[in-house]
Design an enzyme around this catalytic site. Structure first.
Site, PDB file in Angstrom:
ATOM      1  N   GLU A  92       0.712  -1.274   0.000  1.00  0.00           N
ATOM      2  CA  GLU A  92       0.075   0.230   0.006  1.00  0.00           C
ATOM      3  C   GLU A  92       0.863   1.332  -0.160  1.00  0.00           C
ATOM      4  O   GLU A  92       1.791   1.272   0.661  1.00  0.00           O
ATOM      5  CB  GLU A  92      -0.998   0.031   1.348  1.00  0.00           C
ATOM      6  CG  GLU A  92      -2.159  -0.998   1.229  1.00  0.00           C
ATOM      7  CD  GLU A  92      -2.826  -1.329   2.304  1.00  0.00           C
ATOM      8  OE1 GLU A  92      -4.124  -1.340   2.068  1.00  0.00           O
ATOM      9  OE2 GLU A  92      -2.497  -1.098   3.498  1.00  0.00           O
ATOM     10  N   CYS A 107       3.074   8.495   1.396  1.00  0.00           N
ATOM     11  CA  CYS A 107       3.836   7.708   2.435  1.00  0.00           C
ATOM     12  C   CYS A 107       3.779   6.354   1.569  1.00  0.00           C
ATOM     13  O   CYS A 107       3.129   5.807   1.264  1.00  0.00           O
ATOM     14  CB  CYS A 107       2.702   7.512   3.333  1.00  0.00           C
ATOM     15  SG  CYS A 107       3.201   6.503   4.814  1.00  0.00           S
ATOM     16  N   CYS A 114       5.688  -6.488   8.448  1.00  0.00           N
ATOM     17  CA  CYS A 114       6.753  -5.963   9.153  1.00  0.00           C
ATOM     18  C   CYS A 114       7.133  -7.098  10.120  1.00  0.00           C
ATOM     19  O   CYS A 114       6.063  -7.534  10.720  1.00  0.00           O
ATOM     20  CB  CYS A 114       6.414  -4.624   9.659  1.00  0.00           C
ATOM     21  SG  CYS A 114       7.977  -3.829  10.591  1.00  0.00           S
ATOM     22  N   CYS A 118       5.411  -4.252  16.424  1.00  0.00           N
ATOM     23  CA  CYS A 118       5.118  -3.383  17.591  1.00  0.00           C
ATOM     24  C   CYS A 118       3.642  -3.487  18.071  1.00  0.00           C
ATOM     25  O   CYS A 118       2.925  -3.755  17.087  1.00  0.00           O
ATOM     26  CB  CYS A 118       5.141  -1.866  17.193  1.00  0.00           C
ATOM     27  SG  CYS A 118       6.895  -1.317  16.647  1.00  0.00           S
ATOM     28  N   CYS A 121       0.366  -1.838  16.118  1.00  0.00           N
ATOM     29  CA  CYS A 121       0.640  -1.491  14.576  1.00  0.00           C
ATOM     30  C   CYS A 121      -0.163  -2.805  13.876  1.00  0.00           C
ATOM     31  O   CYS A 121       0.308  -3.870  13.977  1.00  0.00           O
ATOM     32  CB  CYS A 121       2.089  -1.276  14.262  1.00  0.00           C
ATOM     33  SG  CYS A 121       2.262  -0.969  12.539  1.00  0.00           S
ATOM     34  N   CYS A 336      -1.891   6.488  10.110  1.00  0.00           N
ATOM     35  CA  CYS A 336      -0.461   5.657  10.559  1.00  0.00           C
ATOM     36  C   CYS A 336      -0.828   4.437  11.225  1.00  0.00           C
ATOM     37  O   CYS A 336      -2.021   4.420  12.186  1.00  0.00           O
ATOM     38  CB  CYS A 336      -0.008   6.605  11.497  1.00  0.00           C
ATOM     39  SG  CYS A 336       1.019   8.073  10.856  1.00  0.00           S
TER      40      CYS A 336
HETATM   41  N1  SAH Z   1       8.369   0.961  10.478  1.00  0.00           N
HETATM   42  C1  SAH Z   1       8.642   2.438  10.480  1.00  0.00           C
HETATM   43  C2  SAH Z   1       7.816   3.146   9.466  1.00  0.00           C
HETATM   44  C3  SAH Z   1       6.078   2.792   9.423  1.00  0.00           C
HETATM   45  S1  SAH Z   1       5.100   2.971  10.940  1.00  0.00           S
HETATM   46  C4  SAH Z   1       8.460   3.039  11.987  1.00  0.00           C
HETATM   47  O1  SAH Z   1       7.856   2.431  12.756  1.00  0.00           O
HETATM   48  O2  SAH Z   1       8.731   4.093  12.094  1.00  0.00           O
HETATM   49  C5  SAH Z   1       4.756   4.716  10.429  1.00  0.00           C
HETATM   50  C6  SAH Z   1       4.486   5.552  11.814  1.00  0.00           C
HETATM   51  O3  SAH Z   1       3.084   5.024  12.203  1.00  0.00           O
HETATM   52  C7  SAH Z   1       5.201   5.044  12.872  1.00  0.00           C
HETATM   53  O4  SAH Z   1       5.558   6.214  13.671  1.00  0.00           O
HETATM   54  C8  SAH Z   1       4.472   4.275  13.606  1.00  0.00           C
HETATM   55  O5  SAH Z   1       4.886   3.945  15.121  1.00  0.00           O
HETATM   56  C9  SAH Z   1       3.026   4.676  13.624  1.00  0.00           C
HETATM   57  N2  SAH Z   1       1.902   3.757  13.948  1.00  0.00           N
HETATM   58  C10 SAH Z   1       1.957   2.330  14.213  1.00  0.00           C
HETATM   59  N3  SAH Z   1       0.711   2.209  14.676  1.00  0.00           N
HETATM   60  C11 SAH Z   1      -0.151   3.058  14.858  1.00  0.00           C
HETATM   61  C12 SAH Z   1      -1.022   3.530  15.613  1.00  0.00           C
HETATM   62  N4  SAH Z   1      -2.000   2.549  15.605  1.00  0.00           N
HETATM   63  N5  SAH Z   1      -1.793   4.536  15.632  1.00  0.00           N
HETATM   64  C13 SAH Z   1      -0.990   5.667  15.253  1.00  0.00           C
HETATM   65  N6  SAH Z   1       0.446   5.605  14.876  1.00  0.00           N
HETATM   66  C14 SAH Z   1       0.910   4.339  14.549  1.00  0.00           C
HETATM   67 FE1  SF4 Z   2       6.804  -2.265  11.930  1.00  0.00          FE
HETATM   68 FE2  SF4 Z   2       4.492  -0.984  12.573  1.00  0.00          FE
HETATM   69 FE3  SF4 Z   2       6.484  -1.286  14.275  1.00  0.00          FE
HETATM   70 FE4  SF4 Z   2       6.872   0.365  12.038  1.00  0.00          FE
HETATM   71  S1  SF4 Z   2       5.183   0.568  13.654  1.00  0.00           S
HETATM   72  S2  SF4 Z   2       8.150  -0.993  13.004  1.00  0.00           S
HETATM   73  S3  SF4 Z   2       5.668  -0.830  10.604  1.00  0.00           S
HETATM   74  S4  SF4 Z   2       5.248  -3.073  13.347  1.00  0.00           S
END
Ligand code: SAH
Ligand code: SF4
Length: 351
Positions: A92, A107, A114, A118, A121, A336
């Protein structure tokens, strides 16, 4: 015979290709400009090549960007594109226009899924399928320019699916294509890599000299809290992370951005404000606050708007710059952390 797709070939790859075809090296530079600067994909129309060379190129090669499966437009103008990769995996890309300014941020994704996982996410929940190639990374931008013209976007952020620094070589190759003065010609100030915090790779990125903007997904200001939501913090502790960030900031002379998602009743108290201010003391940086975007099946809660404003208000006199990010595209799961190729969650597409 299946044609070879030149998408993702660098200047030196194309120079070598020309040499291998018995041509002069500089022809590679001409081809590079046609493909990445002028978005001319018909060899037939590359007027500074002989007819014979154009024919030879056309027999063997092509330059194809991405195959769109479908796109969705949010109430706020954000557009989410779902692409189908050659092996039928989904990926995407999200285009976010900023009304009232010229700014249009795209973006882009760097991996399918991934592996960092986290706790908050949606991409993490989908698991990891594979790295994108440099071609598939740059292809998302090429697609948009082919579709909407040269000003399809002004800024690029690697905040889509995946952890860019876990796919280091391909991401760096794609960034080189973005910045190339005879290629996509983006300024280094308009390209941002966002990472969950792989300290050695942050240093390695600093050493490339690309000097693009760096965003750190911090989300908690102490090691104790961070490990609760981000397993990567177990491998790369917050102290080493901050050292790597300082190294990046000094070497690239850029202002690092910290992303801080506020989760209701987890990292939203006065003690968190103090911890955050202490952590970044002395570092030229920006802190970007964002509200947690709910993900199906997860227990975190989105904070109220008052809470967001309160936190921002307490933090702003204590750190260099604070911004509060508006969620965009939430109604189409493009905000995000919501990217998970929903219909195809973890499966290959069957098209
Ligand atoms: N993997 C990289 C880039 C992709 S994630 C990273 O983690 O930085 C893009 C952004 O979305 C990151 O800052 C991540 O922490 C945030 N993100 C992930 N899940 C989210 C959620 N449920 N609500 C708000 N931001 C979120
Ligand atoms: Fe991966 Fe989502 Fe964590 Fe970014 S925020 S490192 S995309 S699991």
């Amino acid at each position: 015979m299946k044609k070879i797709n030149l998408l993702g070939y660098s200047l030196s790859d194309l120079e070598q290709l020309m040499l291998d075809m018995g041509e002069k090296k500089f022809r590679g530079g001409q081809l590079f400009k046609w493909l990445y600067r002028d978005h001319q994909t018909e060899f037939e129309l590359m007027t500074d090549f002989s007819k014979e060379l154009r024919q030879k190129l056309d027999e063997k090669f092509e330059f194809k960007s991405m195959q769109l499966l479908h796109s969705q437009t949010s109430e706020d103008g954000t557009i989410k594109f779902l692409f189908n990769l050659d092996d039928n995996l989904p990926v995407e890309t999200v285009l976010i226009p900023d009304f009232g300014s010229e700014r249009k941020t795209v973006c882009i994704s760097s991996q399918v899924g991934c592996a960092v996982n986290c706790g908050f996410c949606a991409t993490g929940k989908m698991g990891f399928s594979r790295d994108l190639t440099a071609g598939e990374i740059i292809g998302q931008l090429v697609y948009l320019r082919e579709e909407f013209g040269l000003d399809a976007f002004s800024n690029v952020v690697m905040m889509g699916m995946g952890e860019p620094l876990a796919n280091f070589d391909n991401v760096v190759k794609a960034v080189e294509l973005m910045l190339a003065p005879t290629g996509m010609m983006l300024s280094r100030k308009k390209v941002t890599i966002s990472t969950s915090g792989n300290s050695p790779k942050i240093k390695k990125l600093a050493d490339t000299g690309l000097d693009i903007c760096l965003a750190i997904s911090l989300h908690a200001a102490t090691q104790e809290k961070r490990v609760k939501i981000m397993p990567i913090a177990e491998t790369f502790g917050i102290e080493k992370l901050m050292q790597a960030i300082r190294y990046y900031s000094e070497k690239s002379r850029t202002q690092v951005m910290f992303e801080y998602i506020i989760f209701d009743n987890f990292n939203d108290k006065m003690e968190d404000v103090h911890a955050l201010a202490k952590l970044v003391r002395g570092l030229p940086c920006k802190i970007n606050l964002l509200a947690y975007n709910p993900v199906e099946g997860l227990d975190f809660k989105r904070p109220s708007e008052e809470k967001m404003n309160w936190f921002g208000g307490q933090l702003s006199p204590r750190v260099p710059v604070v911004t509060v990010r508006k969620s965009r595209g939430r109604d189409i799961d493009a905000a995000c952390g919501q990217l998970a190729a929903k219909q195809q969650l973890g499966r290959k597409l069957d098209v």
